[in-house]
Design a protein around this motif. Structure first.
Motif, short mmCIF file in Angstrom:
data_model
loop_
_atom_site.label_atom_id
_atom_site.label_comp_id
_atom_site.label_asym_id
_atom_site.label_seq_id
_atom_site.Cartn_x
_atom_site.Cartn_y
_atom_site.Cartn_z
N SER A 98 4.40 -2.40 -5.74
CA SER A 98 4.21 -3.77 -5.24
C SER A 98 5.38 -4.24 -4.38
O SER A 98 5.34 -4.13 -3.15
N GLY B 67 -4.70 -8.88 -8.79
CA GLY B 67 -5.17 -9.42 -7.50
C GLY B 67 -6.05 -8.38 -6.82
O GLY B 67 -6.75 -7.61 -7.46
N ILE C 142 -0.82 -14.02 -14.25
CA ILE C 142 -0.46 -15.41 -14.55
C ILE C 142 -1.60 -16.35 -14.14
O ILE C 142 -1.68 -17.47 -14.62
N ASP D 135 7.28 3.23 -5.14
CA ASP D 135 7.05 3.23 -3.70
C ASP D 135 7.89 2.15 -3.02
O ASP D 135 7.99 2.11 -1.81
N VAL D 136 8.46 1.25 -3.84
CA VAL D 136 9.21 0.10 -3.29
C VAL D 136 10.54 -0.02 -4.03
O VAL D 136 10.62 0.27 -5.23
P1 NAD Z 1 -2.62 -10.40 -4.48
O1 NAD Z 1 -1.91 -11.61 -4.04
O2 NAD Z 1 -4.07 -10.24 -4.22
O3 NAD Z 1 -2.39 -10.19 -6.07
C1 NAD Z 1 -1.19 -10.45 -6.74
C2 NAD Z 1 -1.54 -10.88 -8.15
O4 NAD Z 1 -0.36 -10.91 -8.95
C3 NAD Z 1 -2.14 -12.28 -8.22
O5 NAD Z 1 -3.35 -12.25 -8.94
C4 NAD Z 1 -1.07 -13.11 -8.95
O6 NAD Z 1 -1.61 -14.15 -9.74
C5 NAD Z 1 -0.44 -12.04 -9.80
N1 NAD Z 1 0.93 -12.33 -10.25
C6 NAD Z 1 1.96 -12.82 -9.54
N2 NAD Z 1 3.08 -12.86 -10.27
C7 NAD Z 1 2.74 -12.38 -11.50
C8 NAD Z 1 3.46 -12.15 -12.69
N3 NAD Z 1 4.77 -12.42 -12.77
N4 NAD Z 1 2.81 -11.67 -13.75
C9 NAD Z 1 1.48 -11.38 -13.69
N5 NAD Z 1 0.73 -11.56 -12.58
C10 NAD Z 1 1.36 -12.05 -11.49
O7 NAD Z 1 -1.80 -9.19 -3.84
P2 NAD Z 1 -2.33 -7.71 -3.55
O8 NAD Z 1 -2.94 -7.66 -2.20
O9 NAD Z 1 -3.10 -7.24 -4.72
O10 NAD Z 1 -0.92 -6.95 -3.46
C11 NAD Z 1 -0.14 -6.75 -4.63
C12 NAD Z 1 1.26 -6.37 -4.23
O11 NAD Z 1 1.24 -5.11 -3.54
C13 NAD Z 1 1.94 -7.35 -3.29
O12 NAD Z 1 3.28 -7.55 -3.70
C14 NAD Z 1 1.92 -6.63 -1.95
O13 NAD Z 1 2.98 -7.03 -1.11
C15 NAD Z 1 2.08 -5.20 -2.39
N6 NAD Z 1 1.63 -4.19 -1.41
C16 NAD Z 1 2.35 -3.03 -1.32
C17 NAD Z 1 1.95 -2.06 -0.40
C18 NAD Z 1 2.72 -0.78 -0.29
O14 NAD Z 1 2.74 -0.18 0.78
N7 NAD Z 1 3.32 -0.31 -1.35
C19 NAD Z 1 0.85 -2.27 0.43
C20 NAD Z 1 0.11 -3.45 0.26
C21 NAD Z 1 0.52 -4.41 -0.66
#
Ligand code: NAD
Length: 395
Positions: free
Chosen positions: A228, A149, A171, A253-254
Motif C-alpha cells: 500500500s 477498499g 475503519i 513493494d513500498v
Molecule cells: P481505497 O481508498 O479504495 O481503500 C483504502 C481503504 O483503507 C479504505 O476502505 C479505508 O477506509 C481503509 N483504511 C484507511 N486507513 C485504515 C486503517 N488505519 N485501518 C483500516 N482500514 C483503513 O484504496 P485502494 O485503491 O484500495 O488502494 C489501497 C492502497 O494501495 C493505497 O494506499 C494506494 O496508494 C496503494 N496502491 C499501491 C500500488 C502499488 O504500486 N503498490 C498501486 C495502487 C495503489
C-alpha cells in the motif's frame, strides 16, 4: 479540437480521442514551463504523466485549455486549485491498476507460503535443498486484509477463489464480499490471520500505524505483506520480528524512503533477510494497467469536452452530464449566493424551454449544466458577462 499528449501516454488514449474527431499531437517526453505554454496555444485537452508540471503560470497562460488528464494515479504535478479557479477539470486514473496490485499480492502469498525466495536463491547458488519444511498450501489459511477498499476487496474475492479463508478490518463500514468476515478490531484480525496484508490509503493518520505493537500481536509464524504505502509501517520492527522467527516471511513493494528514479540505489534493513520479497513499487505497474489508464483518462477527457461531464474530476464539482438535445450550457462560476438566480434570468430572456438543470459545488467553485431547447447563438457571450462566471461553454 486539439489534444496534446506528452510523456509516452499509451496509444489507447490517442485512438480514443482521434476516433472522436480530435486532432491529437503526441510527444515522447515532458515539457518545461515555457515550452508547455507555447505548445498549449490552441489546445483544448492536455494529457500528462507524472513529470510534466502543470503550474499556475502555465494554466494562466493557456486560455484555450478545457481539461487536463493525468495518465497516472497521482495529481501532485498539477496546480489543482489554479486549474479549478479557471474552470479546468483535472482527471486521473485511481483504480486502473487495482487488479495488477491484487495479482502481485496473490503471487507473493503463494511464494512466501512455499518459501520460494530462499529456494530460488539456493538454487542459483548451486544448492539442491529438496525439503517440505516450512512449506504450506494457502488453501484453508486465514488471510487478514487491513483496508477493504478497491484493492483489499478485490483481493478478498481472488483469495477466496483459491480456497483461503478471508477476514478483514476497515475503519469504514464496508460490505463483506463472498464469505469474507469483517473483524470489529485490528486486534481481532491480528489474533486470527495466518497472513496479514495492508491495503490502507495514505491519509496522514496512517503514518507508522502498523508498528512494534501490531507486529507483536501477529500469530507465531504468520506472514506480512505491504503493497500500500511506505510510511504506514515500521520497517525496523518488522525486521526484528523476521529475524526472531516470529514472522515467517514478508512481501514489501513500498518503503518509507524510495529512490526518485529507476536505476538509483536502494538501501533497506529488509535486504538479505530470509524469506523476504522486495519489489520496487511495481504493484500497479503492468502493461494492462497502462492500457486501462489510457482508456480511462481519455474517456473522462472526451466526456468533458463533448457533454460537460466532470465525474471523478479531482478538483472541480462532479456532474454526470450525459447525452443531450438542443443547446447545453456549461457554467463554472464563483460559488456565491444568488448566482443561479442571475444565470436563470439570462436564460429566461431566451425563448427556450429548460429541459435539464443540475448544479454541484466544491469549495469556491460552482458548476451548472443546463439544457435548453433550440439554438441560442448569443447565450455564451451574455453568460460570459456575468460577474460570477469563471468559464462558460455553450455546446
Ligand atoms: P481505497 O481508498 O479504495 O481503500 C483504502 C481503504 O483503507 C479504505 O476502505 C479505508 O477506509 C481503509 N483504511 C484507511 N486507513 C485504515 C486503517 N488505519 N485501518 C483500516 N482500514 C483503513 O484504496 P485502494 O485503491 O484500495 O488502494 C489501497 C492502497 O494501495 C493505497 O494506499 C494506494 O496508494 C496503494 N496502491 C499501491 C500500488 C502499488 O504500486 N503498490 C498501486 C495502487 C495503489
Amino acid at each position: 479540437m486539439k489534444a496534446l499528449l506528452l510523456e509516452n501516454i499509451h496509444s489507447e488514449a490517442t485512438r480514443i480521442l482521434t476516433e472522436a474527431g480530435l486532432e491529437v499531437e503526441t510527444r515522447p517526453g515532458a515539457l518545461g514551463e515555457d515550452e508547455l505554454i507555447e505548445a498549449l496555444q490552441g489546445v483544448s485537452v492536455l494529457g500528462i504523466r507524472s513529470t510534466t508540471q502543470l503550474t499556475e503560470r502555465v494554466i494562466e497562460a493557456s486560455p484555450d485549455l478545457l481539461a487536463a488528464g493525468c495518465f497516472c494515479i497521482g495529481t501532485n504535478q498539477v496546480a489543482l486549485g489554479a486549474a479549478a479557479a479557471k474552470g479546468i477539470p483535472v482527471f486521473n486514473a485511481p483504480y486502473s491498476n487495482t487488479r495488477s496490485v491484487v495479482e502481485l499480492a496473490i503471487g507473493e502469498i503463494i511464494a512466501l507460503a512455499r518459501r520460494l525466495p530462499e529456494k530460488n536463491q539456493m538454487m542459483h547458488q548451486g544448492v539442491w535443498n529438496k525439503s517440505a519444511n516450512g512449506s504450506h498450501e494457502i488453501r484453508g489459511r486465514v488471510l487478514g486484509i487491513i483496508g477493504y477498499g478497491n484493492i483489499g476487496a478485490q483481493l478478498s474475492v481472488l483469495a477466496e477463489s483459491l480456497g483461503m479463508s478471508v477476514i478483514f478490518y476497515d475503519i469504514a463500514d464496508k460490505l463483506a464480499l463472498g464469505n469474507a468476515r469483517r473483524c470489529d478490531s485490528l486486534e481481532e484480525l491480528l489474533a486470527e490471520a495466518d497472513l496479514v496484508t495492508l491495503h490502507v490509503d495514505g491519509r496522514a493518520s496512517n503514518e507508522n500505524f502498523f508498528g512494534e505493537e501490531q507486529f507483536a500481536m501477529m500469530k507465531d509464524r504468520a506472514m506480512f505483506l505491504n503493497l500500500s504505502r511506505g510510511h504506514v509501517y515500521d520497517v525496523d520492527a518488522l525486521v526484528r520480528h523476521l529475524e526472531s522467527g516470529h514472522i515467517a516471511g514478508a512481501g514489501l513493494d513500498v518503503f518509507p524512503s524510495e529512490p526518485k528514479k529507476a536505476g538509483m540505489p536502494f538501501e533497506s534493513p529488509l535486504q538479505n533477510v530470509p524469506n523476504v520479497i522486495l519489489t520496487p513499487h511495481v504493484g500497479g505497474s503492468t502493461k494492462e494497467a497502462q492500457v486501462d489508464i489510457g482508456r480511462f483518462v481519455a474517456g473522462k477527457l472526451l466526456d468533458h469536452v463533448t457533454t460537460g461531464g466532470t465525474q471523478m474530476s479531482v478538483n472541480v464539482p462532479e456532474i454526470v452530464a450525459g447525452a443531450f438535445e438542443g443547446t447545453r450550457v456549461l457554467h463554472m462560476h464563483h460559488n456565491v449566493p444568488g448566482v443561479m438566480a442571475r444565470l436563470n434570468q439570462v436564460l429566461a430572456q431566451h425563448d427556450g424551454n429548460i429541459t435539464f438543470q443540475t448544479l454541484a459545488t466544491r469549495g469556491a467553485i460552482g458548476y451548472a449544466v443546463i439544457d435548453v431547447s433550440g439554438q441560442h447563438p448569443n447565450l455564451q457571450h451574455e453568460l460570459a458577462e456575468l460577474d460570477e462566471t469563471v468559464r462558460v461553454r455553450v455546446i
